[in-house]
Design a protein around this motif. Structure first.
Motif, PDB file in Angstrom:
ATOM      1  N   ALA A   1       1.098  -1.284  -0.107  1.00 31.50           N
ATOM      2  CA  ALA A   1      -0.274   0.062  -0.213  1.00 31.50           C
ATOM      3  C   ALA A   1       0.695   1.613   0.143  1.00 31.50           C
ATOM      4  O   ALA A   1       0.753   2.310  -0.657  1.00 31.50           O
ATOM      5  CB  ALA A   1      -0.854  -0.243   1.689  1.00 31.50           C
ATOM      6  N   ASN A   2       1.833   1.351   0.786  1.00 30.22           N
ATOM      7  CA  ASN A   2       2.925   2.160   0.545  1.00 30.22           C
ATOM      8  C   ASN A   2       3.473   2.273  -0.682  1.00 30.22           C
ATOM      9  O   ASN A   2       4.068   4.207  -1.172  1.00 30.22           O
ATOM     10  CB  ASN A   2       3.883   2.189   1.743  1.00 30.22           C
ATOM     11  CG  ASN A   2       3.027   2.714   3.655  1.00 30.22           C
ATOM     12  OD1 ASN A   2       2.361   2.839   3.692  1.00 30.22           O
ATOM     13  ND2 ASN A   2       3.899   1.856   4.327  1.00 30.22           N
ATOM     14  N   ALA A   3       4.037   1.489  -0.936  1.00 30.88           N
ATOM     15  CA  ALA A   3       4.477   1.456  -2.275  1.00 30.88           C
ATOM     16  C   ALA A   3       3.311   1.885  -3.606  1.00 30.88           C
ATOM     17  O   ALA A   3       4.025   3.474  -3.755  1.00 30.88           O
ATOM     18  CB  ALA A   3       5.161   0.155  -2.892  1.00 30.88           C
TER      19      ALA A   3
ATOM     20  N   PRO B   1       2.638  10.695  12.340  1.00 31.15           N
ATOM     21  CA  PRO B   1       1.457  11.014  13.380  1.00 31.15           C
ATOM     22  C   PRO B   1       0.244  10.064  13.174  1.00 31.15           C
ATOM     23  O   PRO B   1      -0.559  10.543  11.942  1.00 31.15           O
ATOM     24  CB  PRO B   1       1.731  12.047  14.174  1.00 31.15           C
ATOM     25  CG  PRO B   1       2.531  13.464  13.171  1.00 31.15           C
ATOM     26  CD  PRO B   1       2.964  12.038  11.856  1.00 31.15           C
ATOM     27  N   PHE B   2       0.114   9.203  14.369  1.00 30.73           N
ATOM     28  CA  PHE B   2      -1.117   8.695  13.715  1.00 30.73           C
ATOM     29  C   PHE B   2      -2.566   9.247  14.923  1.00 30.73           C
ATOM     30  O   PHE B   2      -2.523   9.159  16.313  1.00 30.73           O
ATOM     31  CB  PHE B   2      -1.092   7.360  14.735  1.00 30.73           C
ATOM     32  CG  PHE B   2      -2.048   6.220  14.240  1.00 30.73           C
ATOM     33  CD1 PHE B   2      -3.165   5.930  13.104  1.00 30.73           C
ATOM     34  CD2 PHE B   2      -2.327   5.875  15.483  1.00 30.73           C
ATOM     35  CE1 PHE B   2      -4.231   5.323  13.412  1.00 30.73           C
ATOM     36  CE2 PHE B   2      -3.679   5.204  15.722  1.00 30.73           C
ATOM     37  CZ  PHE B   2      -4.600   5.012  14.403  1.00 30.73           C
ATOM     38  N   HIS B   3      -3.483   9.900  14.388  1.00 35.12           N
ATOM     39  CA  HIS B   3      -4.455  10.220  14.908  1.00 35.12           C
ATOM     40  C   HIS B   3      -5.345   9.392  14.838  1.00 35.12           C
ATOM     41  O   HIS B   3      -6.106   9.501  13.943  1.00 35.12           O
ATOM     42  CB  HIS B   3      -4.643  11.359  14.575  1.00 35.12           C
ATOM     43  CG  HIS B   3      -3.474  12.063  14.407  1.00 35.12           C
ATOM     44  ND1 HIS B   3      -2.591  12.461  15.615  1.00 35.12           N
ATOM     45  CD2 HIS B   3      -2.262  13.104  14.098  1.00 35.12           C
ATOM     46  CE1 HIS B   3      -1.833  13.843  15.445  1.00 35.12           C
ATOM     47  NE2 HIS B   3      -1.267  13.666  14.232  1.00 35.12           N
TER      48      HIS B   3
ATOM     49  N   GLY C   1      -4.262   7.660   7.967  1.00 37.82           N
ATOM     50  CA  GLY C   1      -3.403   6.977   8.036  1.00 37.82           C
ATOM     51  C   GLY C   1      -2.264   7.465   8.956  1.00 37.82           C
ATOM     52  O   GLY C   1      -2.246   7.669  10.015  1.00 37.82           O
ATOM     53  N   GLY C   2      -0.907   6.665   8.749  1.00 40.18           N
ATOM     54  CA  GLY C   2       0.148   6.946   9.198  1.00 40.18           C
ATOM     55  C   GLY C   2       0.515   6.008  10.547  1.00 40.18           C
ATOM     56  O   GLY C   2       1.179   5.870  11.385  1.00 40.18           O
TER      57      GLY C   2
ATOM     58  N   LEU D   1       3.047  -0.699  12.786  1.00 41.81           N
ATOM     59  CA  LEU D   1       2.946  -1.389  12.067  1.00 41.81           C
ATOM     60  C   LEU D   1       4.265  -2.286  12.221  1.00 41.81           C
ATOM     61  O   LEU D   1       4.042  -3.709  12.733  1.00 41.81           O
ATOM     62  CB  LEU D   1       1.504  -2.063  12.164  1.00 41.81           C
ATOM     63  CG  LEU D   1       0.119  -1.414  12.206  1.00 41.81           C
ATOM     64  CD1 LEU D   1      -0.590  -1.911  10.760  1.00 41.81           C
ATOM     65  CD2 LEU D   1       0.252  -2.958  13.171  1.00 41.81           C
ATOM     66  N   VAL D   2       4.285  -2.116  11.116  1.00 46.85           N
ATOM     67  CA  VAL D   2       5.432  -2.574  10.286  1.00 46.85           C
ATOM     68  C   VAL D   2       6.776  -2.821  10.977  1.00 46.85           C
ATOM     69  O   VAL D   2       7.369  -3.754  11.889  1.00 46.85           O
ATOM     70  CB  VAL D   2       6.499  -2.308   8.882  1.00 46.85           C
ATOM     71  CG1 VAL D   2       7.648  -2.618   8.197  1.00 46.85           C
ATOM     72  CG2 VAL D   2       5.206  -1.973   7.807  1.00 46.85           C
ATOM     73  N   HIS D   3       7.639  -1.502  11.978  1.00 46.08           N
ATOM     74  CA  HIS D   3       8.219  -1.894  13.421  1.00 46.08           C
ATOM     75  C   HIS D   3       7.561  -2.405  13.815  1.00 46.08           C
ATOM     76  O   HIS D   3       8.924  -3.212  14.691  1.00 46.08           O
ATOM     77  CB  HIS D   3       8.200   0.401  13.327  1.00 46.08           C
ATOM     78  CG  HIS D   3       9.630   0.710  12.380  1.00 46.08           C
ATOM     79  ND1 HIS D   3      10.957   0.380  12.175  1.00 46.08           N
ATOM     80  CD2 HIS D   3       9.916   0.703  11.561  1.00 46.08           C
ATOM     81  CE1 HIS D   3      11.734   0.267  11.025  1.00 46.08           C
ATOM     82  NE2 HIS D   3      10.879   0.711  10.589  1.00 46.08           N
TER      83      HIS D   3
END
Length: 144
Positions: free
Chosen positions: A68-70, A105-107, A113-114, A119-121
């Motif tokens: 999705a990021n790609a 930042p995730f809100h 998003g964010g 999550l990956v880490h």
């Protein structure tokens, strides 16, 4: 002192389980990457089942987030490479954007998003980014 060979000529299972998938970079390729990863894990699990069910789910989630990021941040095609390692699965996502991913930042109340890079880490035992002339490779190592 003479030494005897420690292995025969048969490659270890981690060398037999490696696949690369290429995608043109369309939105529907996020699902395609997830399905490709699921096929890889299905084949791998026949010989080496996961140590826990959540390992399977975590790998699929990481592949989905990276794909999705790609699509969102890197125009053009991307490649997904998966291979078995001694104690897990190594996922490599190659895209066309040389910029390193940055956590945002995730809100949760406002959306937008964010959470993907966080999550990956969180799910991976190791994450690294290698920038090259035509983009970058994101390496993610997960337990199996």
């Amino acid at each position: 002192m003479a030494t005897e060979p420690r292995w025969d000529d048969t490659p270890p299972s981690e060398e037999r389980y490696e696949r690369t998938f290429s995608f043109p970079g369309e939105l529907r390729n996020v699902t395609g990457a997830r399905l490709a990863a699921e096929g890889f894990l299905r084949a791998l699990s026949r010989e080496a089942p996961p140590g826990a069910q959540e390992y399977w789910d975590d790998i699929l989630l990481v592949v989905t987030e990276l794909a999705a990021n790609a699509i969102q941040y890197a125009p053009g095609p991307f490649d997904l490479r998966m291979r078995r390692t001694f104690d897990g699965v190594h996922v490599t996502m190659r895209d066309t954007n040389p910029a390193r991913p940055e956590p945002r930042p995730f809100h949760p109340r406002t959306g937008g998003g964010g959470i993907g890079w966080h999550l990956v880490h969180t799910l991976c035992s190791q994450v690294s980014v290698v920038v090259h002339d035509t983009g970058k490779d994101i390496h993610a190592f997960l337990p199996w």
